[in-house]
Design a protein around this motif. Structure first.
Motif, PDB file in Angstrom:
ATOM      1  N   LYS A  51       0.839  -1.198   0.000  1.00  0.00           N
ATOM      2  CA  LYS A  51       0.000   0.000   0.000  1.00  0.00           C
ATOM      3  C   LYS A  51       0.871   1.244   0.000  1.00  0.00           C
ATOM      4  O   LYS A  51       1.860   1.323   0.733  1.00  0.00           O
ATOM      5  CB  LYS A  51      -0.896   0.000   1.245  1.00  0.00           C
ATOM      6  CG  LYS A  51      -1.818   1.183   1.371  1.00  0.00           C
ATOM      7  CD  LYS A  51      -2.620   1.091   2.673  1.00  0.00           C
ATOM      8  CE  LYS A  51      -3.525   2.298   2.861  1.00  0.00           C
ATOM      9  NZ  LYS A  51      -4.256   2.253   4.159  1.00  0.00           N
ATOM     10  N   SER A  52       0.506   2.215  -0.825  1.00  0.00           N
ATOM     11  CA  SER A  52       1.145   3.526  -0.790  1.00  0.00           C
ATOM     12  C   SER A  52       0.056   4.587  -0.711  1.00  0.00           C
ATOM     13  O   SER A  52      -0.940   4.528  -1.430  1.00  0.00           O
ATOM     14  CB  SER A  52       2.026   3.753  -2.028  1.00  0.00           C
ATOM     15  OG  SER A  52       1.272   3.626  -3.211  1.00  0.00           O
ATOM     16  N   THR A 220      15.376   4.267  16.433  1.00  0.00           N
ATOM     17  CA  THR A 220      14.055   4.216  15.812  1.00  0.00           C
ATOM     18  C   THR A 220      13.247   3.061  16.380  1.00  0.00           C
ATOM     19  O   THR A 220      13.797   2.118  16.955  1.00  0.00           O
ATOM     20  CB  THR A 220      14.167   4.050  14.285  1.00  0.00           C
ATOM     21  OG1 THR A 220      15.023   2.936  13.993  1.00  0.00           O
ATOM     22  CG2 THR A 220      14.738   5.298  13.633  1.00  0.00           C
ATOM     23  N   PHE A 221      11.926   3.136  16.188  1.00  0.00           N
ATOM     24  CA  PHE A 221      11.014   2.055  16.571  1.00  0.00           C
ATOM     25  C   PHE A 221      10.548   1.382  15.288  1.00  0.00           C
ATOM     26  O   PHE A 221       9.886   2.007  14.453  1.00  0.00           O
ATOM     27  CB  PHE A 221       9.830   2.627  17.354  1.00  0.00           C
ATOM     28  CG  PHE A 221       8.885   1.579  17.868  1.00  0.00           C
ATOM     29  CD1 PHE A 221       9.254   0.735  18.896  1.00  0.00           C
ATOM     30  CD2 PHE A 221       7.617   1.441  17.330  1.00  0.00           C
ATOM     31  CE1 PHE A 221       8.374  -0.231  19.379  1.00  0.00           C
ATOM     32  CE2 PHE A 221       6.734   0.493  17.793  1.00  0.00           C
ATOM     33  CZ  PHE A 221       7.118  -0.354  18.818  1.00  0.00           C
ATOM     34  N   GLN A 222      10.931   0.119  15.120  1.00  0.00           N
ATOM     35  CA  GLN A 222      10.644  -0.597  13.878  1.00  0.00           C
ATOM     36  C   GLN A 222      10.051  -1.964  14.193  1.00  0.00           C
ATOM     37  O   GLN A 222      10.628  -2.736  14.955  1.00  0.00           O
ATOM     38  CB  GLN A 222      11.927  -0.782  13.053  1.00  0.00           C
ATOM     39  CG  GLN A 222      12.641   0.512  12.707  1.00  0.00           C
ATOM     40  CD  GLN A 222      13.804   0.287  11.759  1.00  0.00           C
ATOM     41  OE1 GLN A 222      13.811  -0.640  10.954  1.00  0.00           O
ATOM     42  NE2 GLN A 222      14.793   1.154  11.837  1.00  0.00           N
ATOM     43  N   THR A 223       8.911  -2.247  13.575  1.00  0.00           N
ATOM     44  CA  THR A 223       8.215  -3.529  13.705  1.00  0.00           C
ATOM     45  C   THR A 223       8.175  -4.014  15.160  1.00  0.00           C
ATOM     46  O   THR A 223       8.475  -5.166  15.458  1.00  0.00           O
ATOM     47  CB  THR A 223       8.850  -4.610  12.800  1.00  0.00           C
ATOM     48  OG1 THR A 223      10.235  -4.773  13.146  1.00  0.00           O
ATOM     49  CG2 THR A 223       8.741  -4.218  11.348  1.00  0.00           C
ATOM     50  N   GLY A 224       7.823  -3.106  16.044  1.00  0.00           N
ATOM     51  CA  GLY A 224       7.627  -3.462  17.439  1.00  0.00           C
ATOM     52  C   GLY A 224       8.868  -3.505  18.299  1.00  0.00           C
ATOM     53  O   GLY A 224       8.785  -3.879  19.473  1.00  0.00           O
ATOM     54  N   LYS A 225      10.014  -3.110  17.763  1.00  0.00           N
ATOM     55  CA  LYS A 225      11.260  -3.157  18.532  1.00  0.00           C
ATOM     56  C   LYS A 225      12.060  -1.878  18.305  1.00  0.00           C
ATOM     57  O   LYS A 225      11.902  -1.192  17.298  1.00  0.00           O
ATOM     58  CB  LYS A 225      12.087  -4.378  18.141  1.00  0.00           C
ATOM     59  CG  LYS A 225      11.393  -5.690  18.473  1.00  0.00           C
ATOM     60  CD  LYS A 225      12.203  -6.885  18.022  1.00  0.00           C
ATOM     61  CE  LYS A 225      11.444  -8.183  18.324  1.00  0.00           C
ATOM     62  NZ  LYS A 225      12.184  -9.381  17.855  1.00  0.00           N
ATOM     63  N   ARG A 339       5.713   0.058  11.411  1.00  0.00           N
ATOM     64  CA  ARG A 339       5.654  -0.609  10.109  1.00  0.00           C
ATOM     65  C   ARG A 339       5.384   0.360   8.952  1.00  0.00           C
ATOM     66  O   ARG A 339       5.103  -0.069   7.842  1.00  0.00           O
ATOM     67  CB  ARG A 339       4.586  -1.705  10.145  1.00  0.00           C
ATOM     68  CG  ARG A 339       5.006  -2.897  11.013  1.00  0.00           C
ATOM     69  CD  ARG A 339       3.866  -3.839  11.305  1.00  0.00           C
ATOM     70  NE  ARG A 339       4.331  -5.002  12.032  1.00  0.00           N
ATOM     71  CZ  ARG A 339       4.534  -5.022  13.352  1.00  0.00           C
ATOM     72  NH1 ARG A 339       4.316  -3.942  14.075  1.00  0.00           N
ATOM     73  NH2 ARG A 339       4.975  -6.115  13.949  1.00  0.00           N
ATOM     74  N   LYS A 340       5.487   1.630   9.221  1.00  0.00           N
ATOM     75  CA  LYS A 340       5.266   2.628   8.179  1.00  0.00           C
ATOM     76  C   LYS A 340       6.587   3.282   7.779  1.00  0.00           C
ATOM     77  O   LYS A 340       7.333   3.771   8.627  1.00  0.00           O
ATOM     78  CB  LYS A 340       4.293   3.710   8.661  1.00  0.00           C
ATOM     79  CG  LYS A 340       2.869   3.214   8.835  1.00  0.00           C
ATOM     80  CD  LYS A 340       1.936   4.362   9.195  1.00  0.00           C
ATOM     81  CE  LYS A 340       0.490   3.870   9.287  1.00  0.00           C
ATOM     82  NZ  LYS A 340      -0.445   4.974   9.600  1.00  0.00           N
ATOM     83  N   VAL A 341       6.852   3.298   6.480  1.00  0.00           N
ATOM     84  CA  VAL A 341       7.977   4.046   5.931  1.00  0.00           C
ATOM     85  C   VAL A 341       7.410   5.316   5.312  1.00  0.00           C
ATOM     86  O   VAL A 341       6.422   5.263   4.579  1.00  0.00           O
ATOM     87  CB  VAL A 341       8.733   3.219   4.878  1.00  0.00           C
ATOM     88  CG1 VAL A 341       9.822   4.047   4.207  1.00  0.00           C
ATOM     89  CG2 VAL A 341       9.337   1.975   5.524  1.00  0.00           C
ATOM     90  N   MET A 342       8.041   6.472   5.621  1.00  0.00           N
ATOM     91  CA  MET A 342       7.440   7.745   5.234  1.00  0.00           C
ATOM     92  C   MET A 342       8.472   8.704   4.644  1.00  0.00           C
ATOM     93  O   MET A 342       9.663   8.621   4.948  1.00  0.00           O
ATOM     94  CB  MET A 342       6.774   8.391   6.454  1.00  0.00           C
ATOM     95  CG  MET A 342       5.578   7.607   6.966  1.00  0.00           C
ATOM     96  SD  MET A 342       4.932   8.221   8.545  1.00  0.00           S
ATOM     97  CE  MET A 342       6.137   7.527   9.690  1.00  0.00           C
ATOM     98  N   GLU A 386       3.395   0.953   3.176  1.00  0.00           N
ATOM     99  CA  GLU A 386       3.086  -0.057   4.184  1.00  0.00           C
ATOM    100  C   GLU A 386       2.927  -1.435   3.554  1.00  0.00           C
ATOM    101  O   GLU A 386       2.556  -1.557   2.389  1.00  0.00           O
ATOM    102  CB  GLU A 386       1.778   0.285   4.895  1.00  0.00           C
ATOM    103  CG  GLU A 386       1.738   1.627   5.566  1.00  0.00           C
ATOM    104  CD  GLU A 386       0.370   1.949   6.125  1.00  0.00           C
ATOM    105  OE1 GLU A 386       0.010   1.383   7.184  1.00  0.00           O
ATOM    106  OE2 GLU A 386      -0.356   2.741   5.487  1.00  0.00           O
ATOM    107  N   ASN A 387       3.163  -2.460   4.347  1.00  0.00           N
ATOM    108  CA  ASN A 387       2.860  -3.844   3.991  1.00  0.00           C
ATOM    109  C   ASN A 387       1.679  -4.352   4.807  1.00  0.00           C
ATOM    110  O   ASN A 387       1.413  -3.843   5.888  1.00  0.00           O
ATOM    111  CB  ASN A 387       4.062  -4.752   4.224  1.00  0.00           C
ATOM    112  CG  ASN A 387       5.152  -4.500   3.191  1.00  0.00           C
ATOM    113  OD1 ASN A 387       6.233  -4.046   3.556  1.00  0.00           O
ATOM    114  ND2 ASN A 387       4.874  -4.793   1.939  1.00  0.00           N
TER     115      ASN A 387
END
Length: 387
Positions: A51-52, A220-225, A339-342, A386-387
């Motif tokens: 998704k974009s 950074t906070f990435q995929t819950g970690k 989980r969002k790349v911006m 997003e995935n």
């Protein structure tokens, strides 16, 4: 104001992973070996995301928002930090409507004297702003209302922050030249937010480190970690929600430059790097479902993106990342929040397309994806992948 080192990087690699126990520290080390690569001018990231989304922000003309030094998402809102130019935090709805500004400056009740970093507490749905020269947290609601300020442990000065969940925050500090030589100082601290109790401290300052240098996006906070990737050295550190170091990713082909070879000046260090013809650094590390991104430097050459394509098992060395929907390069950095790349495109970015001939195709493509773009006086587009 934080000091950044933005260097030019190159990468040659194909990643293969193996795991082994580090007998000295007890954590798991994941070794990534570099091999063949595919060199390309542009790497289109769209096929690797499900998704974009493109949001045309409603930025009032008088609002002093110019760029994004950090972007966070939560509770149906986007929080944009402009620490360098706008000196504030700006809140927008998912529709792009402007909600509120948290200005920086002043020492009165509810005022933040300076801005270091911010994070989103997704448990309490509040913003935590790191300020007062890294010695205090300022808590705000998602519509910009001041709630409280919290003093951090004494004799500590922090530069970056990430909320890990379960009332736990991680903080990173840049040691001064003298501070770096003090005994057993650590770069990453885990704190219980409610009590300000230090739960754990990680990563000793490398012996011989003489400079206040870190990456553009080190914590950074990435995929819950929580992920710590400083812009020197060859390791990326992954932390758990309980304050523990879960694993280190060892980028085996990168030069172990944790202390910049103990050189007296940065010029001496860069000269040595050029002489050695080495790959070094790992800045703006982003890990997604299908891609991992890295910025790397080799001998002071131009910026390169290293992109590990997990679907196809290939590593790509690209001059720039690219969005084929809007036909735009994604420069120079990306943001990641869970989980969002911006990426935020601002007024200045579009000036060349609007003020010079020959760019009509680009503008038409943008207008197709972002209706109303041309009609806006201030043109800000927030891109979310997003995935």
């Amino acid at each position: 104001m934080k000091k950044y080192i933005i260097l030019s990087w190159i990468l040659v690699l194909q990643l293969s992973c193996s795991s082994q126990n580090d007998q000295n520290e007890g954590e798991i080390i994941e070794v990534r070996n570099f091999g063949k690569f595919i060199e390309t001018d542009q790497f289109d990231i769209l096929p690797f995301f499900d998704k974009s989304t493109y949001i045309l922000l409603d930025v009032p003309e008088e609002l002093e928002l110019y760029q994004a030094d950090k972007i966070l998402a939560g509770d149906g809102l986007y929080f944009i930090m402009d620490a360098e130019l706008g000196n504030g935090i700006f809140i927008f709805e998912e529709t792009g409507n402007f909600v509120a500004e948290i200005p920086i400056g002043g020492n009165g009740p509810g005022e933040i004297p300076d801005l270091e970093d911010l994070t989103y507490n997704f448990d309490t749905k509040t913003l935590l702003v790191l300020g007062a020269y890294g010695r205090k947290l300022f808590e705000f609601s998602t519509i910009g209302e001041f709630i409280r300020d919290i003093s951090l442990p004494e004799n500590r000065f922090f530069n970056y922050i990430a909320y890990a969940g379960n009332d736990l925050i991680y903080l990173h500090t840049l040691p001064s030249p003298s501070y770096a030589q003090m005994k057993d100082e650590r770069m990453v601290t885990a704190l219980q937010l409610s009590s300000m109790e230090i739960i754990a401290e990680h990563l000793p300052v490398p012996v011989g480190l003489k400079y206040n240098i870190t990456g553009e996006k080190p914590l950074t906070f990435q995929t819950g970690k929580v992920v710590f990737a400083r812009a020197f050295g060859n390791r990326i550190h992954i932390f758990q929600k309980k304050g523990n170091l879960e694993k280190e990713i060892l980028l085996q082909a990168l030069a172990p430059t944790n202390n910049l070879y103990e050189k007296e000046t940065l010029n001496q260090f860069m000269d040595l790097l050029a002489d050695k013809n080495e790959l070094a650094f790992a800045d703006n590390y982003l890990e997604t479902e299908n891609l991992d991104f890295l910025l790397l430097v080799k001998s002071g050459s131009l910026t390169r993106w290293g992109v590990w394509d997990k679907k196809n098992g290939k590593f790509n060395l690209a001059n720039t990342l690219f969005d084929s929907n809007i036909n735009m390069p994604l420069l120079p950095h990306l943001e990641i929040d869970d989980r969002k790349v911006m990426k935020l495109f601002n007024d200045e970015f579009f000036e060349i397309y609007l003020n010079e001939v020959g760019h009509e195709d680009y503008l038409r493509k943008i207008e197709e994806m972002v209706p109303g773009f041309r009609d806006k006086t201030r043109k800000f587009i927030l891109c979310i992948y997003e995935n």
